[in-house]
Scaffold this motif. Sequence first.
Motif, PDB file in Angstrom:
ATOM      1  N   THR A 196      -4.854  13.789  -2.797  1.00 29.67           N
ATOM      2  CA  THR A 196      -4.327  12.669  -2.023  1.00 29.67           C
ATOM      3  C   THR A 196      -4.925  11.384  -2.566  1.00 29.67           C
ATOM      4  OG1 THR A 196      -3.972  11.814   0.231  1.00 29.67           O
ATOM      5  CG2 THR A 196      -6.149  12.709  -0.264  1.00 29.67           C
ATOM      6  N   GLY A 197      -4.225  10.276  -2.323  1.00 21.97           N
ATOM      7  CA  GLY A 197      -4.731   9.011  -2.817  1.00 21.97           C
ATOM      8  C   GLY A 197      -3.964   7.822  -2.264  1.00 21.97           C
ATOM      9  N   LEU A 198      -4.529   6.648  -2.483  1.00 15.88           N
ATOM     10  CA  LEU A 198      -3.949   5.391  -2.033  1.00 15.88           C
ATOM     11  C   LEU A 198      -3.860   4.427  -3.214  1.00 15.88           C
ATOM     12  CD1 LEU A 198      -5.961   4.875   1.278  1.00 15.88           C
ATOM     13  CD2 LEU A 198      -3.512   5.398   1.134  1.00 15.88           C
ATOM     14  N   ASN A 199      -2.754   3.691  -3.295  1.00 12.46           N
ATOM     15  CA  ASN A 199      -2.553   2.640  -4.303  1.00 12.46           C
ATOM     16  C   ASN A 199      -2.230   1.336  -3.585  1.00 12.46           C
ATOM     17  OD1 ASN A 199      -2.565   4.822  -5.978  1.00 12.46           O
ATOM     18  ND2 ASN A 199      -0.624   4.384  -6.976  1.00 12.46           N
ATOM     19  N   SER A 215      -2.559  -3.046 -10.055  1.00 15.16           N
ATOM     20  CA  SER A 215      -2.631  -1.948  -9.081  1.00 15.16           C
ATOM     21  C   SER A 215      -4.053  -1.429  -8.983  1.00 15.16           C
ATOM     22  CB  SER A 215      -1.703  -0.800  -9.482  1.00 15.16           C
ATOM     23  OG  SER A 215      -0.354  -1.195  -9.429  1.00 15.16           O
ATOM     24  N   LEU A 216      -4.498  -1.233  -7.760  1.00 11.43           N
ATOM     25  CA  LEU A 216      -5.804  -0.652  -7.465  1.00 11.43           C
ATOM     26  C   LEU A 216      -5.585   0.696  -6.799  1.00 11.43           C
ATOM     27  CD1 LEU A 216      -8.940  -0.829  -7.039  1.00 11.43           C
ATOM     28  CD2 LEU A 216      -8.423  -1.942  -4.849  1.00 11.43           C
ATOM     29  N   GLY A 217      -6.323   1.722  -7.215  1.00  7.07           N
ATOM     30  CA  GLY A 217      -6.108   3.034  -6.625  1.00  7.07           C
ATOM     31  C   GLY A 217      -7.380   3.845  -6.503  1.00  7.07           C
ATOM     32  N   ILE A 218      -7.405   4.728  -5.509  1.00  7.37           N
ATOM     33  CA  ILE A 218      -8.475   5.706  -5.350  1.00  7.37           C
ATOM     34  C   ILE A 218      -7.830   7.019  -4.930  1.00  7.37           C
ATOM     35  CG2 ILE A 218      -8.954   4.995  -2.962  1.00  7.37           C
ATOM     36  CD1 ILE A 218     -11.917   5.754  -3.558  1.00  7.37           C
ATOM     37  N   ALA A 219      -8.295   8.105  -5.526  1.00  6.16           N
ATOM     38  CA  ALA A 219      -7.681   9.405  -5.261  1.00  6.16           C
ATOM     39  C   ALA A 219      -8.733  10.502  -5.360  1.00  6.16           C
ATOM     40  CB  ALA A 219      -6.540   9.686  -6.251  1.00  6.16           C
ATOM     41  N   VAL A 220      -8.446  11.634  -4.725  1.00  6.75           N
ATOM     42  CA  VAL A 220      -9.328  12.799  -4.770  1.00  6.75           C
ATOM     43  C   VAL A 220      -8.469  14.052  -4.923  1.00  6.75           C
ATOM     44  CG1 VAL A 220      -9.365  12.955  -2.236  1.00  6.75           C
ATOM     45  CG2 VAL A 220     -11.171  14.051  -3.580  1.00  6.75           C
ATOM     46  N   ALA A 221      -8.944  14.996  -5.730  1.00  9.23           N
ATOM     47  CA  ALA A 221      -8.274  16.287  -5.897  1.00  9.23           C
ATOM     48  C   ALA A 221      -9.282  17.399  -5.694  1.00  9.23           C
ATOM     49  CB  ALA A 221      -7.630  16.392  -7.280  1.00  9.23           C
ATOM     50  N   TRP A 222      -8.871  18.447  -4.988  1.00 13.63           N
ATOM     51  CA  TRP A 222      -9.726  19.614  -4.710  1.00 13.63           C
ATOM     52  C   TRP A 222      -8.973  20.862  -5.139  1.00 13.63           C
ATOM     53  CZ3 TRP A 222      -9.703  24.185  -2.036  1.00 13.63           C
ATOM     54  CH2 TRP A 222     -10.940  24.748  -1.701  1.00 13.63           C
ATOM     55  N   SER A 223      -9.582  21.649  -6.010  1.00 11.82           N
ATOM     56  CA  SER A 223      -8.942  22.835  -6.572  1.00 11.82           C
ATOM     57  C   SER A 223      -9.787  24.051  -6.239  1.00 11.82           C
ATOM     58  CB  SER A 223      -8.795  22.677  -8.090  1.00 11.82           C
ATOM     59  OG  SER A 223      -8.213  23.814  -8.678  1.00 11.82           O
ATOM     60  N   GLY A 224      -9.263  24.932  -5.370  1.00 18.79           N
ATOM     61  CA  GLY A 224      -9.987  26.133  -4.962  1.00 18.79           C
ATOM     62  C   GLY A 224      -9.608  27.322  -5.836  1.00 18.79           C
ATOM     63  N   LEU A 225     -10.600  28.037  -6.330  1.00 18.77           N
ATOM     64  CA  LEU A 225     -10.343  29.185  -7.192  1.00 18.77           C
ATOM     65  C   LEU A 225      -9.694  30.323  -6.411  1.00 18.77           C
ATOM     66  CD1 LEU A 225     -13.716  29.336  -9.176  1.00 18.77           C
ATOM     67  CD2 LEU A 225     -11.601  28.191  -9.834  1.00 18.77           C
ATOM     68  N   GLY A 226      -8.841  31.105  -7.085  1.00 13.86           N
ATOM     69  CA  GLY A 226      -8.349  32.337  -6.509  1.00 13.86           C
ATOM     70  C   GLY A 226      -9.502  33.310  -6.298  1.00 13.86           C
ATOM     71  N   TYR A 227      -9.411  34.183  -5.297  1.00 18.47           N
ATOM     72  CA  TYR A 227     -10.568  35.012  -4.955  1.00 18.47           C
ATOM     73  C   TYR A 227     -10.925  35.998  -6.064  1.00 18.47           C
ATOM     74  CZ  TYR A 227      -7.226  38.686  -3.472  1.00 18.47           C
ATOM     75  OH  TYR A 227      -6.231  39.631  -3.408  1.00 18.47           O
ATOM     76  N   ALA A 228      -9.956  36.462  -6.852  1.00 14.88           N
ATOM     77  CA  ALA A 228     -10.272  37.347  -7.974  1.00 14.88           C
ATOM     78  C   ALA A 228     -11.037  36.592  -9.063  1.00 14.88           C
ATOM     79  CB  ALA A 228      -8.988  37.948  -8.548  1.00 14.88           C
ATOM     80  N   LEU A 232       0.837  -1.197   0.000  1.00 19.64           N
ATOM     81  CA  LEU A 232       0.000   0.000   0.000  1.00 19.64           C
ATOM     82  C   LEU A 232       0.871   1.245   0.000  1.00 19.64           C
ATOM     83  CD1 LEU A 232      -2.925   1.147   0.267  1.00 19.64           C
ATOM     84  CD2 LEU A 232      -2.548   1.120   2.759  1.00 19.64           C
ATOM     85  N   GLY A 233       0.563   2.173  -0.902  1.00 21.79           N
ATOM     86  CA  GLY A 233       1.284   3.436  -0.974  1.00 21.79           C
ATOM     87  C   GLY A 233       0.328   4.609  -0.887  1.00 21.79           C
ATOM     88  N   TRP A 234       0.844   5.742  -0.391  1.00 20.72           N
ATOM     89  CA  TRP A 234       0.028   6.943  -0.193  1.00 20.72           C
ATOM     90  C   TRP A 234       0.743   8.148  -0.777  1.00 20.72           C
ATOM     91  CZ3 TRP A 234       1.434  10.805   3.706  1.00 20.72           C
ATOM     92  CH2 TRP A 234       0.509  11.864   3.791  1.00 20.72           C
ATOM     93  N   PHE A 235      -0.012   9.032  -1.410  1.00 21.10           N
ATOM     94  CA  PHE A 235       0.555  10.288  -1.877  1.00 21.10           C
ATOM     95  C   PHE A 235      -0.344  11.446  -1.457  1.00 21.10           C
ATOM     96  CE2 PHE A 235      -2.485   9.575  -5.286  1.00 21.10           C
ATOM     97  CZ  PHE A 235      -2.921  10.853  -5.609  1.00 21.10           C
ATOM     98  N   ALA A 236       0.251  12.623  -1.357  1.00 21.74           N
ATOM     99  CA  ALA A 236      -0.495  13.846  -1.073  1.00 21.74           C
ATOM    100  C   ALA A 236       0.301  15.026  -1.602  1.00 21.74           C
ATOM    101  CB  ALA A 236      -0.753  14.012   0.426  1.00 21.74           C
TER     102      ALA A 236
END
Length: 316
Positions: A225-228, A240-253, A203-207
Amino acid sequence: DASAELVGNSLTISNIAGLSNWRLFEFWLEQSFYDDRFSMRVGWMGWDSEFAVSEYAGLFLNGTFGWPAYLYQNLPEGGPGYPNTGIGWRFALEATDSLTLRSALGHSQLKSQEDNPHGFDYAPYGETGLLWLNEAEFRASPGGLPGRYTLGAWISTKDIESPEDPAKEYHGNYGVYFMVDQQLTSEMPSGSAADDGASEQGLGWFARVATSPGDRSLVGFYVDTGLNYTGLIPGRDDDSLGIAVAWSGLGYAQEEALRAAGSVDVGYEMVVEATYSFVVANWLRLQPDLQYVVHPGGTGDLDNAFVIGARLSADF
């Protein structure tokens, strides 16, 4: 391009999407010095092969898990990552057995695929500005399990318009990011000795987390972040089995610009991906993939999307 044609999101569905054409991607020369501890590379380069790269994130098909959105959304024309490349210089120093320093300098603004269909055309640095990207990678093995911890920073000198007020211009942009690749559990492939050099399963993890100034950046804050798990199923040591999520917040302008244009529920885009890489043969790999996109384009203007796909890869 499923994102452009079907979903309308900026965390692109496919990391190999591009206009159909033959184009020069990489052509460079590299020279090493001091027992290979220092190297210099010059030529046409895709910076996504060495910078902002997560080993475990590389399993996934969404584009942001490769050359991430905090770079391709904040750099003109996406910066020097697939499918665009530019002429640049890269320096790497193995300062110690556990510390590597990397630095690259090149064009900040590249021409679009439409304006540069074959990859050979580029403008002088005085017109494009400079991009300077730096990383410090530290390697450690807590509990005997290998890990990489990387701190990165970038500066672009290309003048850019404010997302909120096109009459206002900023002299360049910048950002910082931090990445972790850590193996959490390990099991050796069947029939392998611990010292035979075989790649370890487990099992491996990234962030990754990144930030850029919100007054000029399309992406002000980003995290993924995600797990493989490699070899989860007995007898399938290379799958390989993996699940991951990404969240991208807009700049306030950018948020204010979208609200002024009538968009609703403005703020962020998110994608969740689950995938399984199945080794059919030594030369053939099949990878079914599921993605769920929330707030395409960072607003509530478009419906959330559930994407089902697959990739077939052949080595020859």
